[in-house]
Design a protein around this motif. Structure first.
Motif, mmCIF file in Angstrom:
data_model
loop_
_atom_site.group_PDB
_atom_site.id
_atom_site.type_symbol
_atom_site.label_atom_id
_atom_site.label_comp_id
_atom_site.label_asym_id
_atom_site.label_seq_id
_atom_site.Cartn_x
_atom_site.Cartn_y
_atom_site.Cartn_z
ATOM 1 N N TRP A 121 9.903 65.131 53.814
ATOM 2 C CA TRP A 121 10.908 65.513 52.827
ATOM 3 C C TRP A 121 11.595 64.310 52.182
ATOM 4 C CZ3 TRP A 121 10.091 69.629 50.507
ATOM 5 C CH2 TRP A 121 9.680 70.793 51.157
ATOM 6 N N PRO A 122 11.879 63.215 52.924
ATOM 7 C CA PRO A 122 12.366 62.009 52.226
ATOM 8 C C PRO A 122 11.384 61.510 51.166
ATOM 9 C CG PRO A 122 12.807 61.828 54.570
ATOM 10 C CD PRO A 122 11.977 63.071 54.396
ATOM 11 N N THR A 125 11.644 63.727 48.171
ATOM 12 C CA THR A 125 12.919 63.497 47.498
ATOM 13 C C THR A 125 12.777 62.316 46.539
ATOM 14 O OG1 THR A 125 14.150 64.323 49.419
ATOM 15 C CG2 THR A 125 15.358 62.974 47.836
ATOM 16 N N VAL A 172 18.747 63.549 45.763
ATOM 17 C CA VAL A 172 19.121 63.675 47.177
ATOM 18 C C VAL A 172 19.968 64.926 47.393
ATOM 19 C CG1 VAL A 172 20.414 62.618 49.072
ATOM 20 C CG2 VAL A 172 18.976 61.196 47.602
ATOM 21 N N ARG A 175 17.927 68.092 47.550
ATOM 22 C CA ARG A 175 17.038 68.201 48.710
ATOM 23 C C ARG A 175 17.790 68.218 50.040
ATOM 24 N NH1 ARG A 175 11.717 69.811 47.835
ATOM 25 N NH2 ARG A 175 10.829 68.709 46.054
ATOM 26 N N VAL A 176 19.117 68.224 50.009
ATOM 27 C CA VAL A 176 19.885 68.217 51.258
ATOM 28 C C VAL A 176 19.460 69.326 52.221
ATOM 29 C CG1 VAL A 176 22.182 68.701 52.206
ATOM 30 C CG2 VAL A 176 21.901 66.962 50.452
ATOM 31 N N LEU A 179 16.264 68.198 53.908
ATOM 32 C CA LEU A 179 16.411 66.906 54.569
ATOM 33 C C LEU A 179 17.049 67.051 55.946
ATOM 34 C CD1 LEU A 179 17.558 64.607 51.606
ATOM 35 C CD2 LEU A 179 15.371 64.529 52.811
ATOM 36 N N THR A 180 17.663 68.211 56.207
ATOM 37 C CA THR A 180 18.309 68.450 57.507
ATOM 38 C C THR A 180 17.425 69.246 58.463
ATOM 39 O OG1 THR A 180 19.351 70.491 56.691
ATOM 40 C CG2 THR A 180 20.577 68.439 56.394
ATOM 41 N N ASN A 211 15.340 75.759 49.313
ATOM 42 C CA ASN A 211 14.578 74.722 48.617
ATOM 43 C C ASN A 211 13.539 75.332 47.676
ATOM 44 O OD1 ASN A 211 13.731 71.794 48.381
ATOM 45 N ND2 ASN A 211 11.828 72.669 49.154
#
Length: 358
Positions: A121-122, A125, A172, A175-176, A179-180, A211
């Motif tokens: 996912w990073p 992003t 960012v 996509r939080v 990202l978690t 998402n």
């Protein structure tokens, strides 16, 4: 896109020690899985390695040329973003290739899900940042066509840098939720009392759904619509400029007051070259994004079209295809820069000559 879709993997959940079991494979999906495993996957890895080289080259060349205006600022930012995406994607690509070709003998000295999922996912992003920069290139060139005399005053280098930073924050923020999802956690082996790291999953289903609707749905379609509109407008202006040029050439016009006024309003040859390069960059994005657009929309329409359902191998094929296209999108711009940027080509060739002398 789901990392390593179609592979037989399980992930521990937040609430218990249960796992996400691999569903039954549909017979018609076997061929799709074969192509994803033996063709699309290895090709994607080769493209990533090529993209690693091309983007490093792009960054070095642009720094040597000098970042003096909004276009060069955006192109350098795009190369940095693409390089970061490729670097973050490589662990997963290597892990998938290793799993495909050494399934019976593979032995991971750590939790193998780190390489498959932790950076996924990073990476995407950062890919969103590249998409936003590409959209900005198209919008700015459209503004250049609409107001060529004011363009340099509106989109200064400083404002462009601020825009790139704002796009980073936007990507960012969007996509939080995902990202978690994946986090590094620790567990203890009762037999040895030794602790080891593993990849834990938190609220995967809920965060993935958010998402899907937001980043995979609304934002992607807005980006795509803007990009297609920009390419259409810029292509029309290029064709119009070409017709005007041919008209003056065929009629043998001399410098008249009427022609002089037209020249003042027209874009310079340098501007036209920049527009051509932007059109190609945006077109590469449009074509490479199309498979992802189609299967992402199908996923919203049919909830069964995921990596954790009976359609997992079919989804895995299209997911792998979409990922491979994203690798292409991050790797091919070097050809555009070489053909349409004179300064880039000069510095690039001088670097080659210097390398050959060594």
């Amino acid at each position: 896109m789901d990392a390593a879709a179609g592979m037989n993997m399980t992930l521990e959940t937040e609430d218990s020690n249960t796992t996400l079991d691999t569903p039954t494979v549909l017979p018609y999906a076997n061929l799709m899985y074969f192509w994803a495993a033996n063709v699309v996957g290895p090709v994607g890895l080769a493209i990533l390695l090529f993209g690693l080289t091309t983007n490093i080259t792009n960054i070095v060349v642009f720094l040597k040329v000098g970042v003096k205006d909004n276009v060069s600022t955006l192109l350098l930012s795009l190369s940095i973003s693409d390089l970061t995406f490729i670097i973050l994607t490589l662990p997963s690509a290597f892990g998938i290739a290793y799993s495909y070709f050494f399934v019976s003998t593979r032995h991971w000295p750590f939790d193998y899900r780190f390489v498959h999922f932790l950076f996924y996912w990073p990476a995407y992003t950062v890919y969103d940042i590249s998409a936003f920069i590409s959209v900005s290139l198209g919008v700015m060139r459209c503004a250049c066509v609409a107001m060529p005399l004011k363009f340099k005053l509106v989109f200064t280098k400083r404002r462009t840098v601020i825009t790139v930073f704002a796009l980073f924050v936007l990507a960012v923020s969007l996509r939080v939720p995902v990202l978690t999802i994946f986090r590094v956690a620790w567990r203890t082996d009762p037999a040895t009392n030794a602790s080891s790291a593993y990849l834990a999953v938190f609220n995967r289903e809920a965060m993935s759904r958010i998402n899907d609707v937001l980043s995979r749905g609304l934002v992607v379609w807005i980006n795509y619509a803007i990009m297609v509109s920009c390419v259409g407008l810029l292509s029309f202006k290029l064709a119009q400029a070409s017709r005007i040029r041919r008209s003056y050439t065929s009629k043998g016009h001399h410098q008249t007051e009427e022609k002089s006024n037209l020249v003042e309003d027209r874009l310079t040859p340098k501007d036209l070259q920049v527009i051509k390069s932007v059109v190609l960059i945006c077109s590469i994005f449009i074509l490479s994004q199309l498979p992802f657009m189609l299967y992402s929309t199908a996923r919203l329409i049919n909830p069964e079209f995921t990596s954790s359902s009976r359609m997992q191998n079919l989804f895995g094929f299209f997911s792998q295809l979409g990922s491979t296209c994203s690798y292409l999108n991050a790797s091919l711009n070097i050809f555009v820069y070489y053909n349409y940027n004179t300064k880039y080509r000069t510095v690039f060739l001088s670097m080659l000559r210097f390398g050959n002398k060594k």
